[in-house]
Each structure stands twice: as structure tokens, then as C-alpha cells.
Design an enzyme around this catalytic site. Structure first.
Site, short mmCIF file in Angstrom:
data_model
loop_
_atom_site.label_atom_id
_atom_site.label_comp_id
_atom_site.label_asym_id
_atom_site.label_seq_id
_atom_site.Cartn_x
_atom_site.Cartn_y
_atom_site.Cartn_z
N PRO A 1 28.53 23.89 31.39
CA PRO A 1 27.70 24.39 32.46
C PRO A 1 28.17 23.92 33.82
CG PRO A 1 26.52 22.86 31.04
CD PRO A 1 27.92 22.80 30.68
N GLU A 2 28.18 24.83 34.74
CA GLU A 2 28.41 24.51 36.13
C GLU A 2 27.05 24.55 36.83
OE1 GLU A 2 31.86 26.59 37.73
OE2 GLU A 2 32.49 27.10 35.71
N HIS B 1 24.27 17.93 15.26
CA HIS B 1 24.63 17.62 16.64
C HIS B 1 23.43 17.47 17.56
CE1 HIS B 1 28.59 18.46 15.16
NE2 HIS B 1 28.34 19.73 15.02
N ARG C 1 30.09 18.82 21.18
CA ARG C 1 31.33 18.12 21.56
C ARG C 1 31.07 16.71 22.10
NH1 ARG C 1 35.31 22.07 24.76
NH2 ARG C 1 36.75 20.35 24.44
N ARG D 1 45.77 17.08 52.33
CA ARG D 1 45.70 17.17 50.87
C ARG D 1 46.69 18.21 50.38
NH1 ARG D 1 41.00 14.78 48.65
NH2 ARG D 1 42.05 15.21 46.68
#
Length: 282
Positions: free
Chosen positions: A2-3, A100, A119, A162
Site C-alpha cells: 500500500p502507498e 498469517h 510477507r 542530487r
DNA sequence: CGGGTTACCTGACGGC
DNA sequence: TGCCGTCAGGTAACCC
């Protein structure tokens, strides 16, 4: 996984389903094995606390209790769901748990909040309300959707000197939070900027464009309930819809929606990256 | 310090 | 069917 838009979607769903000030009966860890090794199996300090509301900072969810903060990061595959009819008397016999499942928060109204994370890249911490958070979040940059701090001038300054590709820089949570691998590619497409462009080659105008595009793509994705790629689900279990609107992510070899050119892809800093060579020339 | 690579995990998928 | 390699939305440790 998820973002920012997905975490925001989860936050909104949880807040809808949390009854006014749901009280925690018990919180227990089913496994010690998510990323920041949970050091205990029970958290008695959470018992009796009400969940006042759930908020978000960057990609972290914050459960605000009476005296504590529960900090939850979903990693790639973390999810929270409600189950009904928690067996308060005999938790081990609960038939609702699945593979899980790592954390179980039983509420006094009989429901249970379950955290699942195949995960195990997620994080979970219990913090004191006073003081703990600022230290924990000291390396986080500004919220992209907040007015004020995340501006074109700011991004221009942050990218001076950068050499890293601009795509890596907008995914750097110290520069701006919430942008992950999908929305980085999408935002750069909207801004017409090639993801390989070195940060210090960004013009002020391009930086302003990019800030606008990041806001646009994150805001639109929230409206669509996030992107479901494999296992992201909203708090109610339904899928997001924004994956249907991705313009370049995972589109390598297919024609660009704008100009029909073939979408390119390349691994940048270990992450698959997608762009249109014709539309993204800055 | 800045930039890239690898590790941390499980599961899904494609090729053979 | 099954085995193997590859890949997946994130972060942090490590290396040069």
C-alpha cells in the site's frame, strides 16, 4: 503494497466501522514474527482503552487510544479486517483466524480486528501518547496532500545536488511521504518527466509540475479507493478501482494512452519503473 | 553522505 | 503435475 492512497482508504474504512469509542477488551499477538519482532504475546496495557479514532501519517496508520498509540505499517501485504463474534472466553478456539494472522484486537462489542500480513514486512508498535511519535517520525518528509510545505520550490531545493533519478527521490520518504512504486511512475507520466532524469537536472518549472501531478494522482487514487494489484483490500474487503486507471505502471510493451508509443520499462534502484519515451522528455 | 544493492518473507505465475 | 526462476505496492541494513 500500500502507498498513501491505499493506507488512506483503509483508514477511512476503519473509522467508519469503529463504533463511537469502541473499547478494547484485549490485544494479543498471534505471532512474534512481523518485521520489528514483537517482543511479547500480550499487551495488557491496551485492555480497557477506547479507540478514539484512526489517523494516518505517511504510510502509517495510527490508532489513537485513550492513553496509547498503536502504530501500524502495512508493509507490502498487511491488512486489517473485522471479524464478528469474537469468542471472548476462549480465544484459541476462534474459528475466524486464518494463515498469517498476526494481531488480534478484541472489542467489547464482540467484534475483533485482525491484522494479517503474509510477507511479514509490516510493522506494529505500541507508543506512549506523549512524546513517542515525534521521535519515531523524525525522518519523515512533508505530507504531499497538505497545503504549504510540499511545494515546487521545496522539491526544487531538495533535489539540488542530487544525482539520483528523480523517481528515486520522490519515493524517498525523507523528501516527501506516501509516494511508492506505482504512483511514482504515474505522477512522472502526468508531469511529462522522465523517471531517469537526475534530480539536479529538474527545473523549477518541472518541480512545480511534479508536485501538482503527485497531488493529483494521489488524490484521484483516494477517490477511487486505491489500487488493488494482488491482495490490497479496503477495510470492508472490497477492491480498489484505481488499478484500472494506471497509465504506465505495468504497461511495458503496450501503447501509451496519450501518443501510442510503446511504454518503456527499466529497473531503477531495484524497482520496476515505467514511462512513455515520447511523452516524458523533461 | 549519497547512491545502489541486498535482505527480509510468502505466494502467484510462467516456462519447461 | 511439479519444479524452478522471477516478481510483487516497503523499509532498512549494508557496501562502495
Amino acid at each position: 503494497m500500500p502507498e498513501l492512497p491505499e493506507v488512506e482508504t483503509v483508514k477511512r474504512g476503519l473509522n467508519q466501522q469503529i463504533q463511537k469509542f469502541s473499547k478494547i477488551h484485549s490485544l494479543r499477538f498471534l505471532s512474534p514474527a512481523i518485521r520489528n519482532d514483537l517482543p511479547f504475546t500480550k499487551a495488557p496495557q491496551a485492555s480497557g482503552q477506547r479507540i478514539l479514532k484512526i489517523s494516518r501519517r505517511a504510510k502509517y496508520l495510527l490508532f489513537e487510544l485513550d492513553d496509547l498509540l498503536l502504530l501500524s505499517h502495512l508493509g507490502m501485504t498487511g491488512s486489517w479486517r473485522f471479524e464478528n463474534f469474537c469468542q471472548l472466553s476462549d480465544l484459541d478456539e476462534s474459528p475466524k483466524l486464518r494463515d498469517h494472522d498476526h494481531i488480534e484486537i478484541c472489542l467489547e462489542d464482540g467484534r475483533v480486528l485482525v491484522y494479517r500480513d503474509p510477507r511479514r514486512f509490516g510493522q506494529f508498535e505500541i507508543l506512549q501518547k506523549q512524546g513517542g511519535l515525534a521521535r519515531r517520525f523524525k525522518n519523515l518528509g512533508p505530507e504531499p496532500l497538505d497545503e504549504g510545505e510540499f511545494t515546487g520550490d521545496y522539491l526544487f531545493n531538495e533535489t539540488r545536488k542530487r544525482k539520483a533519478p528523480i523517481k528515486s527521490l520522490i519515493m524517498d520518504q525523507q523528501i516527501v511521504v506516501g509516494v511508492g512504486n506505482i504512483y511514482a511512475s504515474e505522477a512522472l507520466f502526468l508531469a511529462g518527466i522522465n523517471p531517469n532524469t537526475a534530480g539536479d537536472k529538474l527545473t523549477l518549472k518541472a518541480a512545480k509540475n511534479l508536485v501538482y501531478s503527485i497531488r493529483e494522482v494521489l488524490g484521484d487514487a483516494i477517490e477511487f479507493g486505491g489500487s488493488t494489484i494482488s491482495d490490497f483490500r479496503q477495510a470492508g474487503g472490497s477492491e480498489g478501482y484505481f488499478q484500472n486507471i494506471h497509465l504506465v505502471y505495468n504497461e511495458a510493451g503496450y501503447p501509451c494512452a496519450e501518443c501510442d508509443s510503446t511504454i518503456s520499462s527499466r529497473v531503477i534502484a531495484g524497482r520496476s519503473t515505467y514511462w512513455c519515451p515520447k511523452c516524458q522528455t523533461l
